[in-house]
Scaffold this motif. Structure first.
Motif, short mmCIF file in Angstrom:
data_model
loop_
_atom_site.label_atom_id
_atom_site.label_comp_id
_atom_site.label_asym_id
_atom_site.label_seq_id
_atom_site.Cartn_x
_atom_site.Cartn_y
_atom_site.Cartn_z
N ALA A 303 0.91 -1.04 -0.03
CA ALA A 303 0.02 -0.01 0.00
C ALA A 303 1.09 1.12 0.05
CB ALA A 303 -0.87 0.20 1.37
N ASP A 304 0.12 2.25 -0.11
CA ASP A 304 0.77 3.71 -0.30
C ASP A 304 0.95 4.46 1.06
OD1 ASP A 304 1.48 3.39 -3.20
OD2 ASP A 304 -0.75 3.66 -3.24
N ILE A 305 -0.22 4.49 1.84
CA ILE A 305 -0.50 5.06 2.89
C ILE A 305 -1.16 4.32 3.81
CG2 ILE A 305 -0.08 7.64 2.11
CD1 ILE A 305 -2.96 7.79 2.07
N VAL A 306 -1.01 4.51 5.34
CA VAL A 306 -1.44 4.00 6.27
C VAL A 306 -2.26 5.23 7.12
CG1 VAL A 306 -1.41 2.81 8.59
CG2 VAL A 306 0.08 2.36 6.84
N CYS A 307 -3.49 4.98 7.34
CA CYS A 307 -4.44 6.16 7.95
C CYS A 307 -5.18 5.36 8.93
CB CYS A 307 -5.40 6.50 6.79
SG CYS A 307 -4.27 7.41 5.45
N PRO A 308 -5.29 6.44 10.19
CA PRO A 308 -6.14 5.67 11.11
C PRO A 308 -7.42 6.22 10.76
CG PRO A 308 -5.09 7.73 11.78
CD PRO A 308 -4.46 7.47 10.51
N VAL A 309 -8.55 5.32 11.48
CA VAL A 309 -9.91 5.62 11.61
C VAL A 309 -9.89 6.51 12.96
CG1 VAL A 309 -12.21 5.11 11.79
CG2 VAL A 309 -10.68 3.92 10.22
N PRO A 310 -9.76 8.00 12.98
CA PRO A 310 -9.90 8.78 14.30
C PRO A 310 -10.90 8.30 15.49
CG PRO A 310 -10.06 10.18 12.27
CD PRO A 310 -10.09 8.70 11.83
N ASP A 311 -10.79 8.62 16.50
CA ASP A 311 -9.36 8.77 17.10
C ASP A 311 -8.75 7.53 17.67
OD1 ASP A 311 -8.87 11.69 16.87
OD2 ASP A 311 -10.46 12.09 18.51
N VAL A 371 -4.02 1.86 3.70
CA VAL A 371 -4.48 0.87 4.72
C VAL A 371 -5.19 1.72 5.87
CG1 VAL A 371 -3.43 -0.48 6.64
CG2 VAL A 371 -2.40 -0.50 4.02
N LEU A 372 -6.54 1.26 6.02
CA LEU A 372 -7.20 1.90 7.09
C LEU A 372 -7.17 1.07 8.45
CD1 LEU A 372 -10.41 3.23 5.30
CD2 LEU A 372 -8.34 4.70 6.11
N VAL A 373 -6.78 1.67 9.67
CA VAL A 373 -6.46 0.84 10.99
C VAL A 373 -7.56 1.33 11.98
CG1 VAL A 373 -5.05 0.44 12.77
CG2 VAL A 373 -4.12 0.77 10.28
N ASP A 374 -8.38 0.60 12.30
CA ASP A 374 -9.44 0.73 13.10
C ASP A 374 -9.32 -0.08 14.54
OD1 ASP A 374 -11.67 2.19 14.22
OD2 ASP A 374 -13.10 1.52 12.57
N ASP A 375 -9.97 0.24 15.39
CA ASP A 375 -9.97 -0.48 16.55
C ASP A 375 -10.72 -1.84 16.72
OD1 ASP A 375 -12.72 0.13 18.23
OD2 ASP A 375 -11.73 1.93 17.29
N SER A 376 -12.07 -1.84 15.91
CA SER A 376 -12.72 -3.13 16.03
C SER A 376 -13.72 -2.92 15.01
CB SER A 376 -13.56 -2.88 17.32
OG SER A 376 -14.24 -1.94 17.54
N VAL A 377 -14.44 -4.04 14.59
CA VAL A 377 -15.62 -4.03 13.82
C VAL A 377 -16.73 -4.68 14.64
CG1 VAL A 377 -16.65 -4.89 11.63
CG2 VAL A 377 -14.49 -4.05 11.77
N VAL A 378 -17.80 -4.03 14.78
CA VAL A 378 -18.86 -4.48 15.49
C VAL A 378 -20.16 -5.13 14.55
CG1 VAL A 378 -20.63 -4.30 17.41
CG2 VAL A 378 -18.37 -3.23 17.59
N ARG A 379 -20.92 -4.25 14.11
CA ARG A 379 -21.79 -4.52 13.11
C ARG A 379 -21.55 -4.32 11.67
NH1 ARG A 379 -25.06 -1.29 16.79
NH2 ARG A 379 -26.87 -2.53 17.64
N GLY A 380 -20.43 -3.46 11.49
CA GLY A 380 -19.97 -3.23 10.18
C GLY A 380 -20.41 -1.91 9.57
#
Length: 495
Positions: A303-311, A371-380
């Protein structure tokens, strides 16, 4: 005891009106003894713990001349407990407080459910604030009502007050011990009498509680960040199964419960706690960064960049970037000023979805493999909305990396989770989730990887996991007896 209520005790919008894909925080508790105008320090502590509950808050105090007083209000601490006209009604050198997101009892606005709860006993008054969930509350409540108890709220926490009232022990600390021996589930309790501040953790230590010192006074709090706001010294964590009784004579420690294995909630590390708090001598921020490192090792991607799903995804995204070598970038910007009462969530506003809360940095995203980094997936639901926003902004590819294992089981220990059939991971494999969410790839950190990130070098010990990870594994350290009685199938029975 006087009880000042909000002038606008009416229904509130949901705590997350534009985001139903996050597990809802439990509650936060805070207490102070030995300081003039203790309630002012409690208000500061509750402000630091606001992330643990935004629905309502309350403070109870005691003054030797004026007795017990309380204020309970809906909404944020900053809107209710910063006004001189309110704080002047809360004098005295001892006080406790609570911020709430309802996890048991009725949802929505009910001032009777706002803690702390108060009871007047033969030996004097006492107030309690509870973080956690009592898993045998239905059975206890039925028994207590049949024996003549009259409940004032729908909260499971009120059972503790009634059990104390029926105890035959000679003083309030002993009555509290007696009551809590009947309680199952998770509890970190901060309580007070006219002269004593008490803190108790359940035998497994599922929910957090710490002890601090400020001058000649003492502080109990859910997290260390609440000590920092008033420059209090962190002394130690209250141990699982420990009860501390603090008075003018100092701190007395006792262990009234049968010892059990420690099962601290591992999701405190992933999401609930503030990143500037610490547990076991390790900062939550560093743990979350290390989660990102483990995630990159387990699930690399071009991938080209890593981004967080804030915060909440930010520390893990930093760790992922550092380990993978892929540049970190703020591809999504969070609107810091969207409060819960920003606007009535009409259908037109709801259709805007997370765009009111998050906005894509289009110039950065266009043409990139993200690349999107998130803490969890619940319902989606939010995951899909964020993915659509990225594609609308011109992203070439969207890869999700999740800083927790799949959430496949509900929590019964103080976290408001959907019913199991509404959890995406309960009904779909990882590949099926990827197809459902229509992303280029979707990968979760493994349970072993999560354990390594929190400092367990050997990973998760299957014979005796060191944390409560029931939301991922389905292995509940305390049987949720009320839920089982109502038809919930435990993992062993389901398999």
């Amino acid at each position: 005891m006087s009880d000042t209520l909000s002038a606008a005790a009416k229904s509130l919008p949901p705590a997350h009106p534009f985001d139903d894909d996050k597990l809802k925080e439990e509650c936060g508790v805070f207490g102070v003894i030995g300081l003039a105008d203790a309630a002012n320090f409690v208000a500061l502590g509750l402000h630091a713990l606001q992330h643990r509950g935004q629905e309502a808050g309350g403070i109870v105090c005691h003054d030797p001349e004026l007795g017990f007083n309380s204020v309970r209000r809906f909404g944020y601490v900053r809107d209710n407990f910063t006004k001189a006209s309110v704080m002047e009604t809360l004098p005295g050198p001892i006080a406790i407080g609570h911020v709430r997101y309802s996890t048991a009892g009725s949802k929505g606005a009910a001032i009777r459910d706002v803690q702390p709860f108060f009871g007047e006993f033969a030996m004097g008054g006492a107030a309690i604030a509870h973080n956690g969930n009592i898993t045998n509350a239905v059975a206890l409540r039925r028994e207590l009502v049949e024996r003549g108890s009259i409940f004032q709220s729908s909260s499971d926490s009120e059972c503790i007050i009634h059990l104390m009232a029926r105890s035959l022990q000679r003083n309030i600390p002993e009555r509290m011990e007696d009551a809590l021996r009947r309680v199952e589930g998770a509890f970190s309790v901060v309580a007070m009498t006219r002269t004593k501040l008490m803190g108790v953790r359940d035998p497994h230590g599922v929910r957090p509680l710490v002890l601090g010192r400020l001058g000649e006074g003492w502080v109990l709090a859910s997290e260390t960040c609440a000590l920092d706001i008033m420059n209090a010294e962190f002394v130690r964590e209250i141990k699982p199964g420990e009860m501390v009784v603090i008075s003018a004579e100092g701190v007395e420690s006792r262990f009234p419960f049968r010892p059990k294995p420690s099962k601290f909630c591992i999701f405190e590390h992933v999401y609930f706690s503030r990143p500037d708090s610490s547990y076991g001598g390790r900062s939550v921020y560093e743990t979350r960064r290390q989660i990102g490192v483990e995630l990159a090792r387990e699930n690399p991607v071009d991938a080209d960049i890593v981004c967080p799903v804030p915060d909440s995804g930010t520390p893990a995204a930093i760790g992922y970037s550092q380990e993978s070598g892929i540049p970190y970038a703020m591809g999504i910007i969070r609107n810091q000023y969207m409060g819960r009462t920003f606007i009535e969530p009409t259908e037109q506003i709801r259709n805007m979805g997370v765009r009111l809360k998050l906005n894509v940095n289009r110039a950065l995203i266009k043409g990139k493999r993200v690349v999107l980094v998130d803490d969890s997936v619940v319902r989606g639901t939010t995951t899909r909305k964020v993915k659509d926003m990225m594609l609308d902004a011109g992203a070439k590819e969207v890869h999700f990396r999740i800083a927790s294992p799949p959430t496949a089981w509900p929590c019964f220990y103080g976290v408001d989770t959907p019913e199991r059939e509404k959890l995406l991971a309960a009904t779909m494999s990882e590949d099926e989730m990827r197809e459902h969410l229509k992303v280029n790839s979707l990968k979760f950190i493994s349970l072993d990887g999560l354990y390594r990130a929190v400092g367990e070098a050997s990973g998760r010990k299957n014979d005796c996991p060191q944390y409560c990870d029931a939301c991922f594994s389905g292995e509940y350290p305390v049987t949720p007896s009320d839920k089982v009685d109502s038809g919930f199938e435990l993992k062993a029975a389901a398999e």
